[in-house]
Scaffold this motif. Structure first.
Motif, PDB file in Angstrom:
ATOM      1  N   PHE A 258      -7.096   7.002  12.464  1.00 46.58           N
ATOM      2  CA  PHE A 258      -7.630   5.641  12.515  1.00 46.58           C
ATOM      3  C   PHE A 258      -7.220   4.860  11.272  1.00 46.58           C
ATOM      4  O   PHE A 258      -6.776   3.704  11.357  1.00 46.58           O
ATOM      5  N   GLU A 259      -7.370   5.489  10.075  1.00 52.90           N
ATOM      6  CA  GLU A 259      -6.999   4.807   8.843  1.00 52.90           C
ATOM      7  C   GLU A 259      -5.502   4.537   8.787  1.00 52.90           C
ATOM      8  O   GLU A 259      -5.069   3.488   8.289  1.00 52.90           O
ATOM      9  N   HIS A 367      -5.362   1.129  -0.085  1.00 54.27           N
ATOM     10  CA  HIS A 367      -5.316   2.151  -1.124  1.00 54.27           C
ATOM     11  C   HIS A 367      -5.060   3.519  -0.519  1.00 54.27           C
ATOM     12  O   HIS A 367      -5.899   4.061   0.206  1.00 54.27           O
ATOM     13  N   LEU A 368      -3.897   4.072  -0.835  1.00 48.80           N
ATOM     14  CA  LEU A 368      -3.579   5.456  -0.493  1.00 48.80           C
ATOM     15  C   LEU A 368      -3.958   6.305  -1.686  1.00 48.80           C
ATOM     16  O   LEU A 368      -3.347   6.213  -2.764  1.00 48.80           O
ATOM     17  N   ASN A 369      -5.009   7.114  -1.521  1.00 49.71           N
ATOM     18  CA  ASN A 369      -5.487   7.925  -2.627  1.00 49.71           C
ATOM     19  C   ASN A 369      -6.116   9.200  -2.088  1.00 49.71           C
ATOM     20  O   ASN A 369      -6.707   9.188  -1.004  1.00 49.71           O
ATOM     21  N   ASP A 374     -11.687   6.463  -5.084  1.00 45.35           N
ATOM     22  CA  ASP A 374     -10.661   5.515  -5.522  1.00 45.35           C
ATOM     23  C   ASP A 374     -10.102   4.701  -4.365  1.00 45.35           C
ATOM     24  O   ASP A 374      -9.734   3.537  -4.542  1.00 45.35           O
ATOM     25  N   ALA A 375     -10.022   5.288  -3.185  1.00 44.84           N
ATOM     26  CA  ALA A 375      -9.410   4.602  -2.050  1.00 44.84           C
ATOM     27  C   ALA A 375     -10.200   3.381  -1.607  1.00 44.84           C
ATOM     28  O   ALA A 375      -9.643   2.471  -0.986  1.00 44.84           O
ATOM     29  N   HIS A 376     -11.494   3.332  -1.912  1.00 46.44           N
ATOM     30  CA  HIS A 376     -12.319   2.217  -1.460  1.00 46.44           C
ATOM     31  C   HIS A 376     -12.453   1.100  -2.495  1.00 46.44           C
ATOM     32  O   HIS A 376     -13.121   0.095  -2.227  1.00 46.44           O
ATOM     33  N   LEU A 381      -8.694  -1.397   2.400  1.00 49.38           N
ATOM     34  CA  LEU A 381      -8.534  -0.496   3.533  1.00 49.38           C
ATOM     35  C   LEU A 381      -8.216   0.877   2.949  1.00 49.38           C
ATOM     36  O   LEU A 381      -7.227   1.023   2.222  1.00 49.38           O
ATOM     37  N   PRO A 382      -9.028   1.896   3.196  1.00 42.16           N
ATOM     38  CA  PRO A 382      -8.752   3.202   2.596  1.00 42.16           C
ATOM     39  C   PRO A 382      -7.767   4.009   3.433  1.00 42.16           C
ATOM     40  O   PRO A 382      -7.793   3.970   4.670  1.00 42.16           O
ATOM     41  N   LEU A 383      -6.902   4.716   2.759  1.00 39.98           N
ATOM     42  CA  LEU A 383      -6.037   5.700   3.395  1.00 39.98           C
ATOM     43  C   LEU A 383      -6.163   6.961   2.539  1.00 39.98           C
ATOM     44  O   LEU A 383      -5.418   7.175   1.586  1.00 39.98           O
TER      45      LEU A 383
END
Length: 672
Positions: A258-259, A367-369, A374-376, A381-383
């Motif tokens: 989904f992400e 944010h890819l983390n 950290d991603a939020h 949009l978190p990844l």
């Protein structure tokens, strides 16, 4: 080690399990020597060596255990642990021995361990043992640095008696309201895992948890096992399974479906996307994957201090450092970006220019983390994924969907990058050979000398800003600037850790440079002795500018008038505007065993740097720098940084600084 003892029903859950009678310290060292990490089919020791300074809190416990574990040899000694790799043992070169490294300052030992862990890709780490009291509290700064930078280090401070036969003991902190508190509790907030081993059998679950955290890319940092000195020396019948080799798999979590789809939609709708590459790119070894992603999309890449080198400086998509110490190219792109794609970054205030940099009203973040925390950030949009796995998934998902930035955007940022390179050349340009160089000209001379093999280490002062804006990173690990904690005194011990990780010796190894100003040098020069002892080819470059240059500039900007930032004699009014102090740092370095090359002119410096680079042993280049002028100085900050200015003041400098502060802070926004 002691021979296997009969099974003891009081020490093993399984009465049929063979046991081994050892002290707690001996058992811990034996356990650590059998822990491994594995990632992408590569296996290495998790704890490859132990640093230590001994006192009454660890000498009879961990100290005695290390004597047995070292089997009579030290790292680098003939037939001893590590062979010629100076403390970077492999399973075949050391078996289950534990190499010992002798430090001079507890904080510095942690810095060395952090440098080693970073150069090792967080796949291998060092332990650090100290006595109780000041030895233990000296660990706190290094532990904070490790945890903030997400780098693994195992701390083994001695502690007061668990059985309390004498209370208080030497160096014990007495806390009237809590008998179970010691100075080691200072390490709790700066550790990712903390435990106090008050019984031998408690070591088993604690040691396993410690290894889990050290090997976890999302949780790693400083791990502390506080060891009461009586428990260290107490014998116990340990189950043999405790000493079996264990492999800790370092995960590469893939993104949620989904992400991932949400991320793809965001990228495809972006007109002016910008990637911000952080330290997570390096920790994940995702540089080639990032290059492949940019080749497919042509999205430009800016870098944080920890992420610089994610792309080579001459890669078409690289636009340099971002934020307060960034390039004009990267910062202008950030101001107009409609999608900011963070890859492995914490988005500190230096990167966001204290919330003033990303100025487009419609800007969004992706944010890819590897951590959800950290991603939020920045309402992104978190990844949540490993950097390499996430970039691979994004590249595959975008393939065939026809996404690539507009050619006009690509032309814009490549042209801006070329213009910035002209400013770099102007900063690096040297005057007549007999002139005294400025700090940026020192960097320019070094720039002409190094290759992709060289590694530069720095952490604090004015150098990080100049390096972030100007340095041309030639390899993924050439640029080693610790700026999560910006800790003065990190550079020299960290360089030793890097040398241990690379196995550098003489001309056959990689040149490792520690760049320090006089302020940093005076904070922590002690590990020069360690470099001399181990004959490590450290290349120490000392820039003497008679004070705290970075804070001096900041002090002037915020209306504090450079108060207390110069290393000078007092004047008649009690200020520090007299002649420079007669401190000879070159003589000091020589007294600690370094070969020192003094340079007073541009020509001297060019020759000294070349000679130091070729040197087989530890070498120092000392140069007194000139105050920069408008031509040869570094470009000014390209983005703001929030340091609050006095709201009321009587002195004109502070009043003027507050007016500028109010103007800048008005541009700050919260990204929601």
């Amino acid at each position: 080690m002691s021979p296997t003892s009969p099974a003891s029903p009081t020490s093993s859950a399984n009465p049929h399990c063979p046991t081994r009678r050892l002290t707690t310290a001996q058992a811990l060292v034996a356990f650590l020597a059998r822990q491994y990490t594995e990632r992408d089919g590569r296996r290495q020791r998790l704890i490859s060596a132990t640093w230590g300074i001994f006192g009454h809190g660890n000498v009879a416990g961990i100290g005695q255990a290390l004597v047995e574990a070292a089997a009579g040899g030290g790292p680098g000694s003939p037939g001893g642990p590590g062979g010629t790799t100076h403390g970077t043992p492999t399973p075949t070169s050391t078996g289950h021995r534990m190499p010992y490294l002798q430090g001079r300052n507890e904080q510095a030992m942690v810095h060395a361990a952090v440098g080693y862990a970073r150069q090792s890709g967080r796949l291998s780490a060092h332990a650090v043992t100290t006595s109780i009291g000041p030895g233990a509290t000296n660990l706190v700064t290094g532990a904070a640095l490790a945890t903030i930078n997400r780098l693994p280090v195992l701390l083994l401070p001695g502690d007061t008696f668990a059985t309390r036969p004498a209370d208080p003991v030497l160096q014990q902190l007495e806390v009237p309201y809590a008998g179970d508190v010691s100075v080691n509790d200072c390490l709790r907030p700066v550790s990712r895992y903390f435990d106090r081993i008050t019984r031998p059998e408690a070591l088993i679950p604690a040691a396993l948890q410690a290894m889990r955290v050290l090997a976890d890319p999302a949780e790693t940092g400083a791990v502390t096992l506080a060891l009461p000195q009586d428990v260290q020396a107490e014998a116990y019948d340990w189950p043999e399974e405790f000493f079996a080799e264990r492999d800790w798999h370092v995960r590469r979590p893939a993104p949620d479906t989904f992400e991932l789809e949400a991320a793809v939609r965001a990228i495809r709708s972006a007109r002016r996307p910008l990637i911000v590459a952080g330290g997570g790119v390096r920790h994940s070894a995702a540089e080639e994957t990032l290059a492949a992603f940019t080749a497919a999309t042509r999205i430009p890449v800016a870098s944080t201090q920890a992420g610089k080198g994610a792309l080579r400086h001459d890669h078409p998509a690289d636009v340099g450092g971002i934020g307060h110490t960034g390039t004009a190219t990267a910062d202008e792109l950030a101001r107009t970006a409609d999608l900011v794609i963070g890859v492995g970054t914490r988005f500190s205030d230096f990167t966001t220019a204290s919330g003033t940099l990303f100025a487009d009203p419609a800007v969004r973040f992706l944010h890819l983390n590897i951590t959800g925390f950290d991603a939020h950030k920045l309402a992104a949009l978190p990844l949540v994924a490993d950097a390499r796995a996430g970039l691979e998934a994004l590249t595959a998902a975008l393939a065939g969907r026809g996404y690539r930035v507009d050619p006009a955007y690509e032309t814009e940022y490549t042209g801006a990058k070329a213009a910035w390179e002209e400013r770099v050349e102007a900063s690096f340009a040297t005057p007549a050979p007999a002139a005294r160089p400025t700090q940026t000209q020192v960097l320019g001379l070094l720039d002409t000398l190094v290759t992709e093999d060289d590694i530069l280490i720095n952490a604090a002062g004015s150098l990080p800003g100049d390096l972030h804006k100007l340095w041309r990173a030639r390899s993924r690990d050439q640029y080693h600037v610790e700026y999560g904690y910006s800790c003065m005194g990190y550079e020299i011990p960290a360089a030793i850790g890097v040398l241990l990780a690379t196995g550098s010796q003489g001309r056959a190894g990689r040149p490792v440079w520690a760049l320090v100003g006089d302020g940093t040098y005076l904070m922590n020069p002690t590990e020069i002795v360690t470099a001399v002892q181990e004959n490590l080819p450290l290349k120490l470059l000392i820039l003497q500018n008679h004070g705290y240059a970075s804070i001096g500039g900041l002090s002037e900007a915020v209306g504090a008038e450079r108060f207390g930032t110069a290393y000078r004699h007092r004047d008649a009014d009690g200020g520090f505007t007299g002649p420079p102090l007669p401190v000879d740092l070159a003589a000091n370095a020589a007294s600690l065993g370094l070969r020192v090359l003094r340079a007073t002119t541009v020509d001297d410096l060019r020759k000294a740097l070349s000679e130091a680079r070729d040197a087989e042993g530890p070498t120092c280049v000392y140069v007194e720098t000139e105050t920069p002028d408008t031509v040869s100085g570094p470009p000014p900050a390209q983005a703001w940084w929030d340091v609050p200015v006095a709201e009321t003041a009587s002195r004109p400098a502070a009043v003027k600084a507050r007016e500028e502060y109010d103007r800048q802070v008005a541009a700050r926004r919260r990204h929601l």
